[in-house]
Design a protein around this motif. Structure first.
Motif, PDB file in Angstrom:
ATOM      1  N   GLY A 128       0.817  -1.210   0.000  1.00 25.18           N
ATOM      2  CA  GLY A 128       0.000   0.000   0.000  1.00 25.18           C
ATOM      3  C   GLY A 128       0.851   1.261   0.000  1.00 25.18           C
ATOM      4  N   ASP A 129       0.206   2.390  -0.218  1.00 22.10           N
ATOM      5  CA  ASP A 129       0.915   3.674  -0.265  1.00 22.10           C
ATOM      6  C   ASP A 129       1.367   4.097   1.130  1.00 22.10           C
ATOM      7  N   VAL A 130       2.558   4.695   1.168  1.00 19.68           N
ATOM      8  CA  VAL A 130       3.132   5.176   2.428  1.00 19.68           C
ATOM      9  C   VAL A 130       3.635   6.595   2.203  1.00 19.68           C
ATOM     10  N   THR A 131       3.357   7.482   3.147  1.00 19.84           N
ATOM     11  CA  THR A 131       3.866   8.852   3.070  1.00 19.84           C
ATOM     12  C   THR A 131       5.251   8.916   3.704  1.00 19.84           C
ATOM     13  N   VAL A 132       6.226   9.370   2.921  1.00 18.32           N
ATOM     14  CA  VAL A 132       7.614   9.411   3.355  1.00 18.32           C
ATOM     15  C   VAL A 132       8.042  10.861   3.528  1.00 18.32           C
ATOM     16  N   THR A 133       8.753  11.134   4.618  1.00 18.54           N
ATOM     17  CA  THR A 133       9.306  12.466   4.848  1.00 18.54           C
ATOM     18  C   THR A 133      10.722  12.517   4.285  1.00 18.54           C
ATOM     19  N   VAL A 134      10.925  13.375   3.303  1.00 19.19           N
ATOM     20  CA  VAL A 134      12.254  13.571   2.711  1.00 19.19           C
ATOM     21  C   VAL A 134      12.933  14.711   3.470  1.00 19.19           C
ATOM     22  N   PRO A 135      14.032  14.431   4.170  1.00 15.84           N
ATOM     23  CA  PRO A 135      14.695  15.498   4.927  1.00 15.84           C
ATOM     24  C   PRO A 135      15.243  16.593   4.001  1.00 15.84           C
ATOM     25  N   ALA A 136      15.243  17.806   4.484  1.00 16.46           N
ATOM     26  CA  ALA A 136      15.828  18.914   3.727  1.00 16.46           C
ATOM     27  C   ALA A 136      17.322  18.646   3.528  1.00 16.46           C
ATOM     28  N   GLY A 137      17.813  19.037   2.365  1.00 17.05           N
ATOM     29  CA  GLY A 137      19.231  18.855   2.071  1.00 17.05           C
ATOM     30  C   GLY A 137      19.595  17.446   1.630  1.00 17.05           C
ATOM     31  N   SER A 138      18.611  16.655   1.248  1.00 17.53           N
ATOM     32  CA  SER A 138      18.891  15.287   0.776  1.00 17.53           C
ATOM     33  C   SER A 138      19.577  15.321  -0.583  1.00 17.53           C
ATOM     34  N   SER A 139      20.488  14.395  -0.788  1.00 18.28           N
ATOM     35  CA  SER A 139      21.198  14.306  -2.061  1.00 18.28           C
ATOM     36  C   SER A 139      20.814  13.017  -2.779  1.00 18.28           C
ATOM     37  N   ALA A 140      21.094  12.952  -4.057  1.00 17.03           N
ATOM     38  CA  ALA A 140      20.797  11.757  -4.849  1.00 17.03           C
ATOM     39  C   ALA A 140      21.609  10.576  -4.314  1.00 17.03           C
ATOM     40  N   GLY A 141      20.978   9.406  -4.225  1.00 15.66           N
ATOM     41  CA  GLY A 141      21.647   8.215  -3.728  1.00 15.66           C
ATOM     42  C   GLY A 141      21.388   7.929  -2.258  1.00 15.66           C
ATOM     43  N   ARG A 142      20.798   8.883  -1.566  1.00 14.85           N
ATOM     44  CA  ARG A 142      20.489   8.655  -0.162  1.00 14.85           C
ATOM     45  C   ARG A 142      19.370   7.618  -0.039  1.00 14.85           C
TER      46      ARG A 142
END
Length: 307
Positions: free
Chosen positions: A239-253
């Motif tokens: 099912g769908d999940v809401t994810v919090t993307v932290p500020a300052g995230s870079s590609a590959g994290r």
């Protein structure tokens, strides 16, 4: 009495073990069984094999046969050697021994072969069933059609279609097998059916990567979502999940959703691999926006590249 080389009939050496003799008999009896083999001499061969097995499987009868010695040819008229008759005749004379061997290797063995019903379990059957990733997350039901060999009223081998309702358990992995007891081939005589083994093949969507019970999915982000942080809805097999993307995230994290992988004890984890997607500079307005961004940010992505 006519000599028959029971070892040659069974295709085993004279020093064959009991297990080797039994294995040879099972193989040959299946090959020449009149219900399965329609060659002209199949029934004769089947009876001869049964006669040989009745003698060689019994230690006393085998010892009596071995006492005849070697060097005889099939069909050759024989008389036991004096030492053999002394060992087995009631009064030690050759005629008594010959009567014994005639009964032992003639009428007795043939009657035993005719009355003996070979029994061995049916063959195990193997099949592959394809399921989705959602199926192994939630469990599923499958209806399978199987063709198994049976013998009709005329003794011919035909194929019968059977349908089975199979429960796919939650958490089963790609390559694992399900054993369905007594759902394989028919046994001979009163022996039980064999088992049916189903190999699980998981059809995985391209957006997912499976490693054991862990599942990884790419999550594309706009530059401002990665820079400023965002709440993003991520589709998962459960099912769908809401994810919090932290500020300052870079590609590959990688962001870890504990326990959201394939169910098990313990369950796996679900990982979100962040990626940054740049808007296309395909209009004058967008090109201008990129130019303004370059001036405003004064950013050098290769500042540490050559150090």
């Amino acid at each position: 009495m006519k000599y028959k080389d029971y070892y040659a009939l069974m295709g085993v050496p004279r020093n064959a073990t009991e297990a080797e003799i039994k294995t040879a008999y099972r193989k040959l009896a299946r090959k020449f069984h009149p219900d399965l083999n329609k060659e002209a001499d199949a029934e004769t061969r089947f009876k001869e094999i049964g006669e040989a097995y009745q003698v060689l499987k019994d230690p006393e009868q085998r010892a009596a046969f071995d006492a005849l010695g070697t060097g005889f040819k099939d069909g050759e008229e024989i008389r036991p050697r004096p030492e053999a008759s002394g060992a087995y005749g009631s009064d030690g004379d050759a005629q008594a021994a010959e009567d014994f061997f005639s009964d032992l290797f003639g009428r007795h063995a043939r009657q035993s072969a005719r009355s003996y019903t070979p029994e061995w379990p049916g063959e195990d059957l193997h099949a592959k069933v394809t399921v989705s990733l959602e199926d192994i997350y939630n469990g599923a039901q499958r209806t399978l059609s199987l063709q198994t060999p049976v013998i009709d009223d005329q003794g011919r081998v035909t194929y019968q279609t059977r349908t089975l309702d199979v429960a796919i358990p939650k958490g089963i992995l790609d390559g694992q097998r399900l054993r369905l007891a007594s759902q394989g081939g028919l046994g001979m005589g009163n022996a039980p059916r064999g088992d049916l083994y189903l190999e699980i093949s998981v059809e995985t969507p391209r957006r997912y990567l499976i490693d054991g019970r862990d599942v990884t999915s790419d999550l594309p982000l706009a530059p401002w979502e990665a820079a400023l942080g965002a709440e993003v809805v991520v589709p998962t097999p459960s099912g769908d999940v809401t994810v919090t993307v932290p500020a300052g995230s870079s590609a590959g994290r990688r962001l870890r959703l504990k326990g959201r992988g394939i169910p098990g004890n313990p369950p796996g984890d679900f990982y979100v691999m962040l990626g940054i997607v740049l808007p296309p500079a395909d209009t004058d307005a967008r090109k201008a926006a990129y130019a303004e961004m370059r001036k405003a940010l004064d950013f050098d992505p290769r500042a540490h590249f050559y150090r």
